[in-house]
Design an enzyme around this catalytic site. Structure first.
Site, PDB file in Angstrom:
ATOM      1  N   ARG A   1     -20.866 -24.256  23.462  1.00  8.52           N
ATOM      2  CA  ARG A   1     -20.549 -22.822  23.564  1.00  8.52           C
ATOM      3  C   ARG A   1     -21.168 -22.029  22.426  1.00  8.52           C
ATOM      4  O   ARG A   1     -21.641 -22.597  21.447  1.00  8.52           O
ATOM      5  CB  ARG A   1     -19.043 -22.646  23.453  1.00  8.52           C
ATOM      6  CG  ARG A   1     -18.316 -22.923  24.727  1.00  8.52           C
ATOM      7  CD  ARG A   1     -16.832 -22.740  24.530  1.00  8.52           C
ATOM      8  NE  ARG A   1     -16.141 -22.986  25.776  1.00  8.52           N
ATOM      9  CZ  ARG A   1     -14.900 -23.431  25.855  1.00  8.52           C
ATOM     10  NH1 ARG A   1     -14.212 -23.710  24.770  1.00  8.52           N
ATOM     11  NH2 ARG A   1     -14.337 -23.609  27.024  1.00  8.52           N
TER      12      ARG A   1
ATOM     13  N   ARG B   1     -14.591  -4.440   5.258  1.00 10.66           N
ATOM     14  CA  ARG B   1     -14.727  -3.135   5.922  1.00 10.66           C
ATOM     15  C   ARG B   1     -16.022  -2.448   5.547  1.00 10.66           C
ATOM     16  O   ARG B   1     -16.704  -1.880   6.367  1.00 10.66           O
ATOM     17  CB  ARG B   1     -13.550  -2.237   5.537  1.00 10.66           C
ATOM     18  CG  ARG B   1     -12.363  -2.436   6.412  1.00 10.66           C
ATOM     19  CD  ARG B   1     -11.207  -1.641   5.900  1.00 10.66           C
ATOM     20  NE  ARG B   1     -10.830  -2.060   4.551  1.00 10.66           N
ATOM     21  CZ  ARG B   1      -9.710  -1.726   3.951  1.00 10.66           C
ATOM     22  NH1 ARG B   1      -8.852  -0.960   4.566  1.00 10.66           N
ATOM     23  NH2 ARG B   1      -9.424  -2.141   2.732  1.00 10.66           N
TER      24      ARG B   1
ATOM     25  N   ASP C   1     -10.294  -1.386  -4.786  1.00  8.77           N
ATOM     26  CA  ASP C   1     -10.729  -0.012  -5.021  1.00  8.77           C
ATOM     27  C   ASP C   1      -9.577   1.005  -5.040  1.00  8.77           C
ATOM     28  O   ASP C   1      -9.444   1.809  -5.974  1.00  8.77           O
ATOM     29  CB  ASP C   1     -11.754   0.329  -3.925  1.00  8.77           C
ATOM     30  CG  ASP C   1     -12.273   1.724  -4.071  1.00  8.77           C
ATOM     31  OD1 ASP C   1     -12.499   2.131  -5.220  1.00  8.77           O
ATOM     32  OD2 ASP C   1     -12.446   2.411  -3.039  1.00  8.77           O
ATOM     33  N   GLY C   2      -8.689   0.943  -4.032  1.00 12.00           N
ATOM     34  CA  GLY C   2      -7.583   1.896  -3.933  1.00 12.00           C
ATOM     35  C   GLY C   2      -6.649   1.776  -5.135  1.00 12.00           C
ATOM     36  O   GLY C   2      -6.178   2.783  -5.684  1.00 12.00           O
ATOM     37  N   SER C   3      -6.398   0.540  -5.555  1.00 12.65           N
ATOM     38  CA  SER C   3      -5.487   0.309  -6.685  1.00 12.65           C
ATOM     39  C   SER C   3      -6.100   0.853  -7.970  1.00 12.65           C
ATOM     40  O   SER C   3      -5.392   1.383  -8.834  1.00 12.65           O
ATOM     41  CB  SER C   3      -5.224  -1.181  -6.853  1.00 12.65           C
ATOM     42  OG  SER C   3      -4.944  -1.757  -5.614  1.00 12.65           O
TER      43      SER C   3
ATOM     44  N   ASP D   1     -12.744  -8.772  -0.525  1.00 12.78           N
ATOM     45  CA  ASP D   1     -13.984  -8.125  -0.077  1.00 12.78           C
ATOM     46  C   ASP D   1     -15.115  -8.203  -1.104  1.00 12.78           C
ATOM     47  O   ASP D   1     -16.276  -8.030  -0.770  1.00 12.78           O
ATOM     48  CB  ASP D   1     -13.722  -6.644   0.251  1.00 12.78           C
ATOM     49  CG  ASP D   1     -12.912  -6.490   1.522  1.00 12.78           C
ATOM     50  OD1 ASP D   1     -12.512  -7.515   2.087  1.00 12.78           O
ATOM     51  OD2 ASP D   1     -12.688  -5.336   1.948  1.00 12.78           O
TER      52      ASP D   1
ATOM     53  N   ARG E   1       0.902  -1.154   0.000  1.00 10.51           N
ATOM     54  CA  ARG E   1       0.000   0.000   0.000  1.00 10.51           C
ATOM     55  C   ARG E   1       0.941   1.205   0.000  1.00 10.51           C
ATOM     56  O   ARG E   1       1.426   1.617   1.050  1.00 10.51           O
ATOM     57  CB  ARG E   1      -0.905  -0.028   1.222  1.00 10.51           C
ATOM     58  CG  ARG E   1      -1.789  -1.306   1.311  1.00 10.51           C
ATOM     59  CD  ARG E   1      -2.932  -1.112   2.279  1.00 10.51           C
ATOM     60  NE  ARG E   1      -3.607  -2.357   2.632  1.00 10.51           N
ATOM     61  CZ  ARG E   1      -4.677  -2.851   2.006  1.00 10.51           C
ATOM     62  NH1 ARG E   1      -5.170  -2.233   0.960  1.00 10.51           N
ATOM     63  NH2 ARG E   1      -5.258  -3.955   2.432  1.00 10.51           N
TER      64      ARG E   1
ATOM     65  N   GLY F   1     -18.921 -37.837 -17.401  1.00  7.84           N
ATOM     66  CA  GLY F   1     -19.761 -38.414 -18.458  1.00  7.84           C
ATOM     67  C   GLY F   1     -19.474 -37.754 -19.779  1.00  7.84           C
ATOM     68  O   GLY F   1     -18.314 -37.608 -20.175  1.00  7.84           O
TER      69      GLY F   1
ATOM     70  N   ARG G   1      -7.160 -14.227   3.834  1.00  3.56           N
ATOM     71  CA  ARG G   1      -6.524 -13.828   2.576  1.00  3.56           C
ATOM     72  C   ARG G   1      -5.459 -14.818   2.138  1.00  3.56           C
ATOM     73  O   ARG G   1      -4.940 -14.730   1.029  1.00  3.56           O
ATOM     74  CB  ARG G   1      -5.878 -12.443   2.736  1.00  3.56           C
ATOM     75  CG  ARG G   1      -6.842 -11.328   2.654  1.00  3.56           C
ATOM     76  CD  ARG G   1      -6.324 -10.083   1.982  1.00  3.56           C
ATOM     77  NE  ARG G   1      -5.008  -9.640   2.334  1.00  3.56           N
ATOM     78  CZ  ARG G   1      -4.726  -8.454   2.885  1.00  3.56           C
ATOM     79  NH1 ARG G   1      -5.708  -7.642   3.207  1.00  3.56           N
ATOM     80  NH2 ARG G   1      -3.502  -8.085   3.107  1.00  3.56           N
TER      81      ARG G   1
HETATM   82  O1  F6P Z   1      -8.123  -6.458   0.969  1.00  5.65           O
HETATM   83  C1  F6P Z   1      -9.218  -6.045   1.682  1.00  5.65           C
HETATM   84  C2  F6P Z   1      -8.960  -6.289   3.127  1.00  5.65           C
HETATM   85  O2  F6P Z   1      -8.633  -7.638   3.297  1.00  5.65           O
HETATM   86  C3  F6P Z   1     -10.087  -5.890   4.040  1.00  5.65           C
HETATM   87  O3  F6P Z   1     -11.095  -6.834   4.159  1.00  5.65           O
HETATM   88  C4  F6P Z   1      -9.362  -5.638   5.337  1.00  5.65           C
HETATM   89  O4  F6P Z   1     -10.069  -4.758   6.132  1.00  5.65           O
HETATM   90  C5  F6P Z   1      -8.087  -5.040   4.874  1.00  5.65           C
HETATM   91  O5  F6P Z   1      -7.864  -5.523   3.568  1.00  5.65           O
HETATM   92  C6  F6P Z   1      -6.907  -5.361   5.738  1.00  5.65           C
HETATM   93  O6  F6P Z   1      -5.825  -4.638   5.257  1.00  5.65           O
HETATM   94  P1  F6P Z   1      -4.310  -4.859   5.683  1.00  5.65           P
HETATM   95  O7  F6P Z   1      -3.821  -6.107   5.019  1.00  5.65           O
HETATM   96  O8  F6P Z   1      -3.591  -3.679   5.176  1.00  5.65           O
HETATM   97  O9  F6P Z   1      -4.302  -5.023   7.171  1.00  5.65           O
END
Ligand code: F6P
Length: 710
Positions: free
Chosen positions: A282, A291, A204-206, A247, A173, A644, A381
């Site tokens: 439990r 997020r 989104d950011g990318s 996400d 990032r 099949g 992830r």
């Molecule tokens: O890639 C999206 C995401 O996995 C979100 O679900 C999560 O909030 C965020 O990235 C976590 O980011 P980082 O890896 O920078 O902690």
């Protein structure tokens, strides 16, 4: 002067397939029984004839058609020309000479890594190479562009990463990319190499990063030229993005790279959690990623039968009351392991975040059930990408290159699956839509936010709502029975559980028939209880049993009438489909098929229950075979898979596992094809390739050649 054969006449027994091949290649074709005349057109040219017929495709639409129809065969050195054969035994070498060509392309992955990215990189690099481009991998996303961390890739450099999550190009990032200075450096490093096209994988950011880079590219370059730092001609970069984020929060895209794998991870974890949770009676509050988007939370709650759900898109009115009601009901029905799924961005009706600790405390105070919190975090992830993500990523990688070749330098694009088909969108449209969704989130306009998540999300949410007991009861009661007929498919137990659960919630009159139609004839008909199948939903096989053979229509009709069944749901395969009209017309009741077949061969259905699990099982096995043979030279595994007369499993697992070739019954193979493949394999081994090599073969592909003989 351009070389061109005006007309080519071929003689022999002309089959439909021969005509089809030349037509699909974009040539003008006229044929009679013994002769075929082919001519060049504006989109394709016959360049020459020697040991093969050389055809040059100039239009991307024609090339796409060739790929989509599955005609192409790659050449020995893995680049253009593609190789194919007509039924007369003529070898055809197909070249692609696009009207627009891009000599140098770079690819990067940015933001949160997502499983499947590696398959997209591999596909994009190889497609671009086949079309004559030089491809650079950029390490560590935009940061790598700034730091000049680029490397030219060769064909084999992208091999061997399909089964790994993360991204072998690494990700970051980047903070420096937020600065003008940083972006200027990025432009410098691209332009000094003459890179004309960029593929960006990320969320989104990318995507926003790609958009800014595109907007500023020309200006930065002009400045660099003006001040003498670069001596090239001014140009603009073409950009194509592939959405990738667990996400699954990109507008217009059905599903994006990584989301399916993350779901797999969550479901695996919850399956594991279940045993300890049940042993101790439990309850758990499980926090999953997301997020702003509740995709993972929603889908995993449906897949695992969670007792309550919190997602950012749909805060629950008086959530405390609703939650406790659900937990109590689950416990009163005898459920030992109770769990709530909470997306990390969950909020209440006023937009205040809901924390797992708050939920846990409330459950303990109100029900005295021992409660724990589990935050799955980055585990979601990690790990091996699912078959679905690898396939989605592979096709997206190919499509991104196609799009680069066709797009203009003024419009950055995005490729994704939207409403079931691969489509391209202007990047700006996606970015604007995401900004609009953010504004809706700030304004707490939840219904509108949800609308933007698409049809599938909304439909699933509607059902999940019913699960949480917020739906109204029906007024007309029909007696509905469920039965399983045909072969086993993983997932049918979840369907049975959903049927029972939903039936109970809506106060329906429901019956479960055991052991298929044989069981019906023997009166194995039961009235289920609410939580009867909860513990079984994660198991494979069929908890209610199934038979394929017994089908005595008269007895079945008699029993349906005797049990006063007014609607019948059949979990069944293609053979069950054929029985439906008979049962329906003899009983005059509604009969509905839930397609359940690992072969995925029910007409009109995209995905049958069981096919995805089968695909993942084959893919995992192929991964193991590949790694077990990776250190042995000259080792090929021929893997026979079921299906099949449908090649779905062989084809898809071939893509997912990175097989050398998949043989499917939908295609006709000639002996020439097989020798050509043998020739390519020989070449691969002579080059000293050590990577495990797989050939996948559907069980019915060659009538007369057994797998052994093959
Ligand atoms: O890639 C999206 C995401 O996995 C979100 O679900 C999560 O909030 C965020 O990235 C976590 O980011 P980082 O890896 O920078 O902690």
């Amino acid at each position: 002067m351009e070389l061109k054969v005006k007309e080519l006449v071929l003689k022999g027994k002309i089959t439909e397939q021969t005509v089809e091949i030349y037509e699909k290649l974009g040539l003008d074709v006229k044929s009679s029984g013994e002769m075929i005349k082919i001519k060049s057109t504006v989109s394709s040219t016959i360049k020459g004839v020697n040991h093969a017929i050389h055809v040059e495709i100039n239009a991307l639409s024609v090339l796409n058609r060739v790929f989509e129809e599955g005609f192409c065969r790659y050449s020995e050195d893995n680049s253009m020309p593609l190789e194919m054969m007509d039924d007369l035994g003529n070898k055809i070498l197909v070249y692609f000479n696009p009207r627009k060509s891009i000599k140098k392309i770079a690819i990067l992955t940015s933001g949160g890594d997502s499983p499947g990215m590696n398959s997209a990189i591999r596909a994009a690099v190889r497609t671009a190479m086949k079309w004559g481009s030089t491809v650079y991998g950029v390490y560590s996303g935009y940061e790598g562009l700034i730091n000049d961390n680029l490397e030219e890739f060769l064909w084999n450099d992208v091999e061997g990463h399909n089964a790994s999550g993360g991204t072998f190009l690494y990700s970051a990032r980047s903070k420096s990319f937020f600065t003008l200075e940083g972006r200027r450096k990025a432009v410098y490093n691209l332009a000094k190499r003459g890179i004309e096209g960029l593929i960006v994988l990320g969320g989104d950011g990318s995507l926003r990063g790609a958009s800014i880079l595109h907007k500023e590219f020309k200006a930065h370059l002009n400045e660099l030229i003006k001040c003498g730092e670069l001596t090239c001609c001014p140009y603009n970069i073409r950009i194509v993005c592939i959405p990738a984020s667990i996400d699954n929060d990109i507008p217009f895209a059905d599903t994006i790279i990584g989301a399916d794998t993350a779901l797999h991870r969550v479901v695996e974890c919850l399956d594991n959690l279940m045993t300890t949770m049940e042993s101790h009676c439990r309850s758990f509050v499980v926090e999953v990623m997301g997020r702003k988007c509740g995709f993972i939370a929603l889908m995993s709650s449906i897949a695992t039968g969670a007792d309550f759900l919190f997602i950012p898109e749909s805060p629950v009115f008086e959530w405390k009351v609703a939650l406790i009601r659900s937990v109590r009901r689950a416990r009163e029905s005898g459920k030992r392991g109770i769990f709530v799924i909470l997306a990390e961005g969950a909020v209440d009706i006023n937009g205040n975040p809901i924390h797992p600790t708050e939920v846990k405390q409330l459950i303990i105070e109100e029900t005295q059930i021992e409660t724990r919190i589990l935050t799955l975090g980055h585990l979601q992830r990690g790990g091996t990408p699912s078959a679905h993500d690898r396939i989605l990523a592979t096709i997206s990688g190919c499509k991104a290159v196609e799009c680069l070749f066709t797009s203009d330098d003024e419009t950055p694009m995005l490729v994704c699956i939207s409403n079931g088909v691969y489509r391209t969108f202007e990047l700006e449209k996606i970015i604007q839509k995401n900004e609009e969704i953010s504004r809706l989130q700030d304004a707490r306009k939840y219904e509108l936010i949800k609308e933007n998540r698409g049809i599938f999300f909304n439909r699933c949410h509607q059902y999940s709502d019913s699960y949480c007991m917020r739906s109204s009861k029906v007024t007309i009661k029909k007696r509905i029975a469920i039965i399983h007929h045909g072969r086993i498919a993983s997932g049918v137990n979840t369907a049975v559980d959903a049927f029972v659960h939903y039936g109970e919630i809506r106060d329906l009159d429901i019956l479960v028939i055991y052991d298929g139609f044989k069981g019906l004839i023997k009166d194995q008909v039961t009235r289920p209880k609410f939580y009867d199948y909860k513990a079984e939903m994660k198991k494979s096989g069929s908890i209610i049993g199934s038979t394929s053979d017994t089908f005595d229509l008269d007895s079945i009709v008699r029993k349906i009438k005797q049990h006063r069944i007014e609607a019948l749901i059949i979990l069944g395969d293609e053979k069950s489909l054929m029985k439906i009209p008979d049962i329906a017309s003899a009983t005059n009741i509604d009969v509905i098929l839930i397609p359940s077949s690992i072969a995925n061969n029910i007409p009109g259905t995209d995905i049958c229950i069981g096919s995805d699990t089968a695909l993942n099982t084959i893919t995992k096995s192929c991964d193991l075979l590949k790694s077990s043979s990776s250190s042995i030279s000259r080792c090929i595994f021929v893997v026979e898979v079921q299906g099949g007369n449908c090649g779905y499993l062989a084809l898809m697992s071939g893509i997912a596992a990175g097989a050398f070739e998949s043989f499917i019954p939908e295609r006709r193979y000639m002996i020439g094809h097989l020798s050509e493949i043998a020739q390519r394999l020989r070449l691969k081994f002579n080059q000293g390739q050590k990577q495990g090599t797989l050939l996948l073969r559907n069980e019915n592909t060659f009538e007369k050649i057994t797998t052994d003989a093959f």
